[in-house]
Design an enzyme around this catalytic site. Sequence first.
Site, short mmCIF file in Angstrom:
data_model
loop_
_atom_site.label_atom_id
_atom_site.label_comp_id
_atom_site.label_asym_id
_atom_site.label_seq_id
_atom_site.Cartn_x
_atom_site.Cartn_y
_atom_site.Cartn_z
N GLU A 411 0.82 -1.22 0.00
CA GLU A 411 0.00 0.00 0.00
C GLU A 411 0.85 1.27 0.00
O GLU A 411 0.57 2.22 0.74
CB GLU A 411 -0.97 0.00 1.18
CG GLU A 411 -2.00 -1.12 1.11
CD GLU A 411 -3.10 -0.99 2.16
OE1 GLU A 411 -3.00 -0.11 3.05
OE2 GLU A 411 -4.07 -1.76 2.10
N GLU A 515 -4.94 -9.26 1.41
CA GLU A 515 -5.68 -9.13 2.66
C GLU A 515 -7.16 -9.21 2.31
O GLU A 515 -7.58 -8.68 1.27
CB GLU A 515 -5.42 -7.79 3.38
CG GLU A 515 -4.06 -7.63 4.00
CD GLU A 515 -3.88 -6.24 4.62
OE1 GLU A 515 -4.89 -5.49 4.73
OE2 GLU A 515 -2.73 -5.89 4.99
#
Length: 794
Positions: A411, A515
Site C-alpha cells: 500500500e 488481505e
Amino acid sequence: MRGEFCVGSATVLSLTALLCLIFMHVGQINTSSVPRDISMFKVNMSNYGAGLEGALGDPIEGLYTANASAPLQERAGLRQMYKFGLYSYCAYVNTTHGICSSTSGAKRFQPYNEITADMLANYSSYSDALITNTTFTDSSYLGEFSNGAYYLIIIGSVSTALALLAGILKHPLAFVSSTIFAAFGSLMLLIGAIIWTVVIRKAESVNGILVGTASNPVPLGITVSTGNALYLLWAAWVCLLASVLPYMIRLVAAVAAALALTTAVHAIQTVTRQGRYLYTADGSRFFIKGVAYQEQGEVTASSSNPFGEPSTFIDPLANSTACARDIPYLQKLAVNTVRVYSVSSSLDHDDCMNALSNAGIYTIIDLSLPLNGSIDRDAPSWTTALLDQYITTIEAFNKYDNVLAYNVGNEVVTQANETATAAFIKGAARDIKAYLTSVKSTALVGYASIDAPSNWKDPFANYMSCDPSNSNSGATAIDLYGLNNYEWCSNSPPDTYNATNADFAGYNIPAYFSEYGCNNPAPRDWSEVPVLFSEPMSDIWSGGVAFSYFPAESAQGEFGMVTFASNGSVVPSTDFTSLEQQYSSLSVPNSPGQSSAGTTQYPSCPSQNSTWLASATLPPTPNDAACNCIESALSCQFTPKQSNTSVIVGDLLDYTCSLLGQQGGSCNAISANGSSGVYGLVSPCAPSIELSYIMSQYYELTSNNAQSCNFAGNATVNKAAATVSASAAASSCDSNPSATFVPSAPASSGGSSGSSGSSGSPNAASSVSSSSQALLGLGVACALSVVGGLFTLA
C-alpha cells in the site's frame, strides 16, 4: 535447549575462559598493581637468612638488599619475595616494590638459578651445599617441562579466542569450528595446567628441608607456593570445556536444520508460476489459503498517519516459543501460507521457518520496514539503503524452502496523485527479481496494493506487470500481484466481486487477495471464502490471505482472530472458528492444468494521464560502490551529532536545498521524479550521502568558508577530499548513472544499512530473553570457575 541459549551460554563461557587466560598471561610482566598480584609460582625468601644462620652458626650479613631497583642476577642482594609468570619474573623487597626481568616468550622456569644469582658468591655456594636432592634445584627438569607447558597454554589460548569468534557467527560451519576449537583448546589447557601443577608440587619439596644441628633443627626458610595464575588457568579450562557442550548442541541443531533443508522437498513443494497461475512441483494448481501473521507494533494516531501504520514491529518469525504455540492453531485453520509484514534480518528464524515448513506452510515476507525502511509515498526514491536492506533480508531467508514470495511494498500508493511513486516500486521489483535469479532462488517478487478506484487501480496493476521496453520481457515485472480487498462483508450479495473480477479478468500474472476479511458486521462468518476459491473467481485469483491471526486494531475496529490468556495460551474467537470451518471444507479446483496455462505475455506500459502519473522510465539500480566513492570525495560531509539520523536528515535536506537556492544552486542531483522519469546523479544514494553532496555544493559556492560546512555541528570539512567539485566527483565515480545491473549482497550483512530508526523495536521479549540467558550463562561460568579453583587447591 533453545539455540539462542546454547549460543549465549557457550559465548559467555568461552569469553570467561578467555578473560581468565588474559589475566594469567599478564602476570609479572611488570610491577604495576594488576600484574604484580598475578603469578604462576611464588618463592618467599624472607626467612632464608635465619635458616642460613642456623645452618652455619654464624650471623648472616649482606644477604638481602633493600634497594628495589637493584639489578637482577648480578649478585646485588637477595629479595624477600620472587614471583614467576609465563614471560618473566619479578623480585620484591616488600609487597609492592620490586623489579622484573626482561620479558620473553617460552621462558624456562628455573627459580633456583635466578634466585641464587642475586646472592653474593659465598652465599650461593652455601646454598648449593645445603639444598640437595630436591626438584627445586633441578633447573633442567623445571625448565624443560615449563617450556613445553608454555606452548600448550599458548595454543589453548589462541583456540579459546577462535572458539569465541567462530561461535558468534550463525552458520553451521562456524559451529563446527567453534566446537573443534573449544575441544582442542580445552585439551591443550588441561595438559598445560597439569604440567604446571605437578612442577609446582614437586618444587614445594624444598618447603620441608630442615638445617642446623640434630638437637636444634630449623627450617631452611624457603617457601614455595602456587600462584593465583594457575587457578585462573584451571578456571579457564573448566569454562572452555563447559562451552563445548552448548557449542555441540547448537552444532547438532544447525546440522539437523541444514539436513532438513536439503531434504525438505519431502516436506513442502516448490511453488512456481506458469502464465497467470501458481503450481506446485507435482503440477497441481496452488491457491494461497493464508492468514496474516504479524503481531501489531506501536501505532501513533495522527493526521499524518491516516492508515494507522505502525512505527515499530515485532518479528513473529524470531520467537520460537510463540511459533510452537501458534502453529497447531494455524494447522487447525488449515492454512498453507502466512503473510509476514516486517522481519529483522539480524535475528535467528531457523526454529519458526523450519517448523512452518514441516507443517506445510509457506511464507510471504514483506521486505519493507516501518518508517524509513520502505519507499516513501511523499518523497519516493529507490536508494542503496533500501536495496541493501531488502537484499539483507533475502539473505537471511534464502536458505529456507518455504518462502513463497517477497513483497517489495504494501500500500505504498494510496491515491491517484501518488501514482508516480509506482516507478520506484517497479525499479525495486526489477532489482530484487534480478538478485533472486542470481542466487537461484525460486521465490516470487510481489506487491500488495490498496483497493482503489478503477481509474488508477487498473493502470497501477497493469504497470506492475508491464514491459517498458516493449519486447515482451518480464525483467521489470512483478511475479505476484496482491490486492488488499475488503469488499465482501457478512451477508454480502453474490455479485459483490463482479466489478473487481472484471478489472482483473485479463490480467497477465498471478493475483490474489493479499488481505481480506471485512469486520462489519462482526463477528465475521467468512462467507466470501467459498466464493473466492471457486469459479469464476478461481479462474482469476489464486486465493487470499485472511486478516489477521493476531489482534489488530484499526479505525475500522478489531480484526484479530485470537487473543491470549494470562498464561500465554491461545484463545480462539468466533472469527477463528468460522474461518476454520470455511478453510477446512474447501475443495479447490485443479484447472487449468499446468500444461494448459500458457506463457506470460508482458504488454506495454499504460500511458500517463490525469490519474496515472508514472513514467515508463525507471530509476537506475542503486550502486553502492559509486555512492561510497562519491561520499569519500565530497569536501563537506554529514557527521551527525546523534545516532538516530532519521529525525534530522529530512529537515537538513530541506534546509540545505534552500541555502543552495539562495546561492544560485539547485538540488537536482539528488532529486528523483517518477513522473518525468528524470533521476538525479546522486538520487540513488542513501539520504546521508545525498545530504553530504548538497552540503558540499553549498560549501563550494560560499568559497569553502568553514562556517558553511557546520550546519549546527552536523557537518565536517573533509580534509582528505581531492580539490574537485562535488558534481565532478559524482560524475567521475558514476560514469553511467542510468545503468541497471544485477545487484549483489551488501558488504556488511549484519543488518539493514541506512535504515537507522526504521526497524523500531524488534521483539522486546527477545532482548529480555537474551539478557536472561547471558546472565544464566555467566552464573554457570562463575560457578564452574570456583569449582576449578577448589579442585586445584584440593
